[in-house]
Design a protein around this motif. Structure first.
Motif, PDB file in Angstrom:
ATOM      1  N   ASN A  68     -62.429 -17.112  -0.509  1.00 54.83           N
ATOM      2  CA  ASN A  68     -63.482 -17.626   0.019  1.00 54.83           C
ATOM      3  C   ASN A  68     -63.736 -19.142  -0.160  1.00 54.83           C
ATOM      4  O   ASN A  68     -64.136 -19.533  -1.139  1.00 54.83           O
ATOM      5  CB  ASN A  68     -64.812 -16.831  -0.337  1.00 54.83           C
ATOM      6  N   PRO A  69     -62.999 -20.116   0.855  1.00 57.47           N
ATOM      7  CA  PRO A  69     -63.028 -21.690   0.578  1.00 57.47           C
ATOM      8  C   PRO A  69     -64.610 -21.945   0.690  1.00 57.47           C
ATOM      9  O   PRO A  69     -64.827 -23.110   0.145  1.00 57.47           O
ATOM     10  CB  PRO A  69     -62.346 -21.966   1.699  1.00 57.47           C
ATOM     11  N   LEU A  70     -65.707 -21.307   1.272  1.00 51.39           N
ATOM     12  CA  LEU A  70     -66.829 -21.788   1.233  1.00 51.39           C
ATOM     13  C   LEU A  70     -67.494 -21.873  -0.348  1.00 51.39           C
ATOM     14  O   LEU A  70     -68.668 -22.411  -0.282  1.00 51.39           O
ATOM     15  CB  LEU A  70     -67.994 -20.881   2.004  1.00 51.39           C
ATOM     16  N   TRP A  71     -66.982 -21.251  -1.046  1.00 58.83           N
ATOM     17  CA  TRP A  71     -67.581 -21.101  -2.568  1.00 58.83           C
ATOM     18  C   TRP A  71     -67.270 -22.537  -3.062  1.00 58.83           C
ATOM     19  O   TRP A  71     -68.066 -22.765  -4.316  1.00 58.83           O
ATOM     20  CB  TRP A  71     -66.837 -20.273  -3.285  1.00 58.83           C
ATOM     21  N   ILE A  72     -66.478 -23.427  -2.662  1.00 58.81           N
ATOM     22  CA  ILE A  72     -66.447 -24.734  -3.187  1.00 58.81           C
ATOM     23  C   ILE A  72     -67.762 -25.570  -3.338  1.00 58.81           C
ATOM     24  O   ILE A  72     -68.061 -26.288  -3.869  1.00 58.81           O
ATOM     25  CB  ILE A  72     -65.506 -25.572  -2.124  1.00 58.81           C
ATOM     26  N   TRP A  73     -68.825 -24.986  -2.359  1.00 57.33           N
ATOM     27  CA  TRP A  73     -70.204 -25.724  -2.344  1.00 57.33           C
ATOM     28  C   TRP A  73     -71.183 -24.848  -2.835  1.00 57.33           C
ATOM     29  O   TRP A  73     -72.401 -24.840  -3.026  1.00 57.33           O
ATOM     30  CB  TRP A  73     -70.590 -26.025  -1.055  1.00 57.33           C
ATOM     31  N   ASN A  74     -70.579 -23.546  -3.721  1.00 56.72           N
ATOM     32  CA  ASN A  74     -71.831 -22.661  -4.299  1.00 56.72           C
ATOM     33  C   ASN A  74     -71.949 -23.149  -5.657  1.00 56.72           C
ATOM     34  O   ASN A  74     -71.049 -23.585  -6.451  1.00 56.72           O
ATOM     35  CB  ASN A  74     -70.931 -21.257  -4.447  1.00 56.72           C
ATOM     36  N   LEU A  75     -73.195 -23.533  -5.969  1.00 57.12           N
ATOM     37  CA  LEU A  75     -73.610 -24.276  -7.239  1.00 57.12           C
ATOM     38  C   LEU A  75     -73.222 -23.308  -8.348  1.00 57.12           C
ATOM     39  O   LEU A  75     -73.125 -23.736  -9.338  1.00 57.12           O
ATOM     40  CB  LEU A  75     -75.380 -24.259  -7.316  1.00 57.12           C
TER      41      LEU A  75
END
Length: 799
Positions: A383-390
């Motif tokens: 899940n590449p979107l986790w890069i912006w998950n705090l």
């Protein structure tokens, strides 16, 4: 060489995902790869040529000659550049987008359909939780939508998806997809469970972005969850009472065992330490308490719990063969993963746990830094979107700190006993690597977080291990589980008391404001230099001095030079924050929610640590709740309240008592009495409408409540109403006031005027703003009035 090449490619993938924050980020990564290939091509060629000449060399010359084999081939840099470019493309492809049949397509963008009642059928996708305003909340996987013509809600069937009695469907039910963020009256959500089929009657809406500086971006939050609409539910019809087995049942059974034995809040706190706060409905006062004191990681099931589980299992099976140890260790990790959920921080800990088991199987030491890099790459591939998950970011930063910084700190503390040195080095290392990111997000420094972490680590360890054992026992025998859980009462109770003690210490939090992305990156560059470069390692104190200066100097400069007026978007009464070179004035506060979610986040983002003057005037919906909420975080030096009513007596007394504790001054004023401060002059001239006159930085402001045309004429004749430069008014009175007073600027909370009225007002010289559409309105001496939403969009387009 293969190891170095793998590191470069993994880092380029992660860097490519980070570069999605800037335009053409992937192209920049590709250019960096090309530059790296050109730069290292000559070095690679020279080293190889040198190696060929020194094939027969010995000693130092042979070591130098063989260095070329450890240098990545230039093509590796080109591959890394391409991987970084593909990472940005992959990220764009994975960004959630609403489909053609997504239920958000049926919610109007301006939320004008909040009067249209709908029935949504779907499957419950989470356990219900209680929100701060005491409503039940859960996620719903929507499958069918039907509009209702008659919105009267009366008795209804609890078994079938049909319009409620007295309601008519608006047509053929539509098949839909997508998830919904659903809130309902708390009793309606009681007893719901994941996988249950229900029909919810309520109003669809689209989430809004943050409209105030420092405010919560609800739209962004839902997008991260793959959701694009919400539903304000009024009634739920149960369509399926079957109870299929799920891990939620195990979580509930463990939670009930803890709560029944320990009560609230001790029981839910133990469950949160075992299963994570997202799997437990932990009371918000305890959750907020742990966040304020820097112990939020204790409530997140991640590396600490995973390492405890694996350590206990390996210790208990140390006398068995290796295969048994690895099998039981792996099973315990898998069970824990399914029990707490597939959160990024948990998955990171699980991957590193399995890496430790692999090292045990191969009888080799696992390189923790390499395992961390592999874990990050695998999770971001998933899940590449986790890069912006705090949570993802803080989990990896904290673990990186433990891997690379904890040992050097322990070595510098060699004058202490090893156990104490380790207790100090672990939280200190994690704090060093996570603090810059937390400053960007939370805007405060938690002063006592490290000593509190040191003191509470034994308690947290005992409670976590005890909670796991008692939880497992409750699955076999509830009586045995309750008996074991009861032994955790005093450790948990003492832990809460200790956290509360530190929370009430003076100066427990220092607001520093939100730091810029460049400040954060510079601080991380200094940390990396101290980690990798010998010169900086010897001068770590100098790097720390620079980092502190990067944070404090801009705050000092802003506090001593900033002059600004901010009218916040509150949708109720006008709330103004005036910043005058370190002196802060707040006019009106709204209700408790406005204080908690609008005023405090803004003041925290600005790095403000006190309010010099607070003015409470009589606007619709006025209460003292927000002032009490604000004073829990920031002291108020002077509070002026206009004509408190008899029914507000108790609230006023509480307000006075809180001010006395903070050595503040309370002053009750009658209508017409002026307030004169170095920053503003204020006067409430009518408490029935109401009307508040302000003089701020040479500008005249007029804040007017709902008023009729006849009242306007009478007040103009009496001289109470004069033409201001800035007017605030509800939309119902805006037209009459603008035409009568002709202000330069007119501001209204809602943009619900018809086109004819807007056209008429736009013909004049008055400039119109609507905080409901434009967000907060800000004025500075060097510029015109600016809207927060437009300014945010402009900054986003630049980045």
């Amino acid at each position: 060489m293969m190891q170095t090449s793998g590191i470069i490619i993994c880092l380029s993938y992660i860097l490519g995902l980070l570069f999605t924050a800037i335009p053409w980020g992937g192209v920049w990564i590709l250019l960096l790869g090309v530059v790296g290939a050109v730069f290292f091509r000559r070095i690679y060629a020279n080293l190889r040529k040198f190696a060929l000449k020194r094939e027969g060399a010995v000693g130092k010359d042979k070591a130098i000659a063989n260095n070329w084999t450890a240098t990545p081939h230039p093509r590796i840099w080109l591959i890394a550049g391409v991987v970084g470019l593909l990472a940005t493309v992959y990220w764009q492809l994975r960004v959630p987008q609403p489909g053609i049949k997504d239920i958000s397509q049926f919610a109007a963008g301006d939320n004008s359909n909040l009067e249209q009642l709908v029935i949504v059928r779907g499957l419950v996708d989470s356990n219900p939780r209680v929100t701060r305003n005491q409503r039940g909340q859960f996620w719903l996987a929507a499958t069918q939508l039907d509009e209702v013509k008659n919105d009267s809600v009366r008795g209804a069937s609890r078994r079938e998806l049909v319009p409620l009695e007295g309601q008519e469907g608006g047509g053929i039910p539509k098949g839909v997809t997508g998830r919904l963020y659903v809130t309902v009256p708390i009793l309606q959500s009681t007893g719901l469970y994941p996988g249950q089929q229900i029909a919810v009657t309520g109003f669809l809406y689209k989430p809004t972005a943050a409209s105030n500086p420092g405010g919560f971006d609800f739209q962004k939050y839902l997008r991260q969850e793959g959701t694009f609409a919400g539903l304000i539910g009024r009634q739920i019809n149960i369509l399926d009472d079957e109870h299929p087995w799920g891990w939620w049942q195990v979580r509930e059974k463990i939670g009930r065992s803890h709560a029944s034995s320990l009560g609230v809040p001790e029981g839910p706190l133990v469950s949160a330490m075992v299963l994570g706060s997202k799997a437990v409905d932990l009371p918000y006062d305890i959750r907020d308490l742990f966040v304020r004191t820097g112990l939020a990681p204790a409530l997140a099931a991640s590396g600490f719990q995973t390492s405890l589980i694996l350590g206990v299992v390996l210790q208990l099976t140390r006398r068995t063969n290796k295969a048994t140890q690895i099998t039981l260790g792996g099973l315990s990790l898998i069970v824990f993963l399914f029990l707490v959920g597939f959160e990024p921080a948990v998955l990171r800990a699980e991957i590193m746990g399995f890496a430790a088991l692999l090292g045990l199987a191969l009888e080799r030491n696992v390189k923790q830094l390499g395992a961390l890099l592999i874990a990050a790459t695998l999770l971001l591939l998933f899940n590449p979107l986790w890069i912006w998950n705090l949570g993802f970011q803080l989990s990896f930063l904290a673990t990186l700190g433990l891997v690379v910084t904890a040992s050097p700190i322990t070595q510098r503390l060699d004058w202490l006993p090893p156990a104490i040195a380790s207790l100090i080095s672990v939280p200190l290392a994690a704090t060093i690597w996570t603090l810059p990111r937390l400053l960007d997000f939370a805007c405060v420094i938690i002063v006592y977080s490290i000593p509190l972490s040191i003191l509470t680590t034994p308690f947290i360890s005992v409670i976590s291990i005890g909670g796991m054992i008692s939880g497992l026992a409750s699955l076999i025998s509830p009586d045995l589980g309750s008996t074991l859980t009861s032994f955790l009462y005093y450790p948990t109770h003492w832990l809460i008391q200790m956290v509360e003690f530190f929370d009430h210490l003076p100066g427990s939090q220092i607001p520093v404001g939100s730091i810029s992305i460049w400040q954060m990156l510079t601080i991380y560059l200094l940390i990396i230099l101290v980690w990798l470069v010998g010169w900086w390692q010897k001068r770590w104190w100098f790097a720390g001095f620079i980092a502190v200066g990067l944070v404090l100097v801009p705050i000092w400069h802003s506090a001593n030079n900033l002059v600004r007026i901010t009218l916040l978007d509150t949708r109720t009464e006008p709330v103004l924050v005036i910043q005058d070179r370190g002196n802060i004035a707040v006019i009106n506060s709204g209700n408790e929610g406005t204080g908690r979610f609008t005023i405090l986040p803004f003041l925290r983002q600005q790095g403000l640590n006190q309010i010099n003057w607070a003015i409470a005037s009589k606007f619709t919906g006025y209460t003292n709740d927000a002032w009490l909420e604000i004073m829990q975080s920031l002291p108020i030096k002077n509070l002026y309240e206009y004509a408190p009513k008899l029914e507000d007596n108790i609230a006023t007394q509480l307000l006075q008592q809180e001010l006395q504790k903070q050595q503040g001054i309370y002053q009750s004023l009658g209508v017409g009495q002026p307030i004169n401060t170095p920053t503003i002059t204020a006067q409430l001239i009518n408490d029935q409408v109401p009307i508040l006159k302000l003089q701020i930085f040479g500008q005249s402001w007029l804040l007017v409540g709902n008023i009729k045309s006849q009242q306007i004429k009478e007040l103009i004749k009496s001289g109470d109403l004069s033409s201001p430069q800035v007017l605030w008014s509800p939309s119902e009175s805006l037209q009459d006031l603008v035409l009568a007073l002709k202000p330069q600027i007119a501001i209204s909370p809602a943009n619900n005027l018809d086109r004819k009225t807007l056209s008429l007002l736009s013909k004049g010289q008055t400039k119109l703003f609507f905080t409901g559409k434009d967000g907060a309105i800000q004025w500075t001496p060097n510029g015109d009035f600016q809207t927060f939403i437009q300014t945010t969009e402009n900054k986003s387009s630049v980045l």
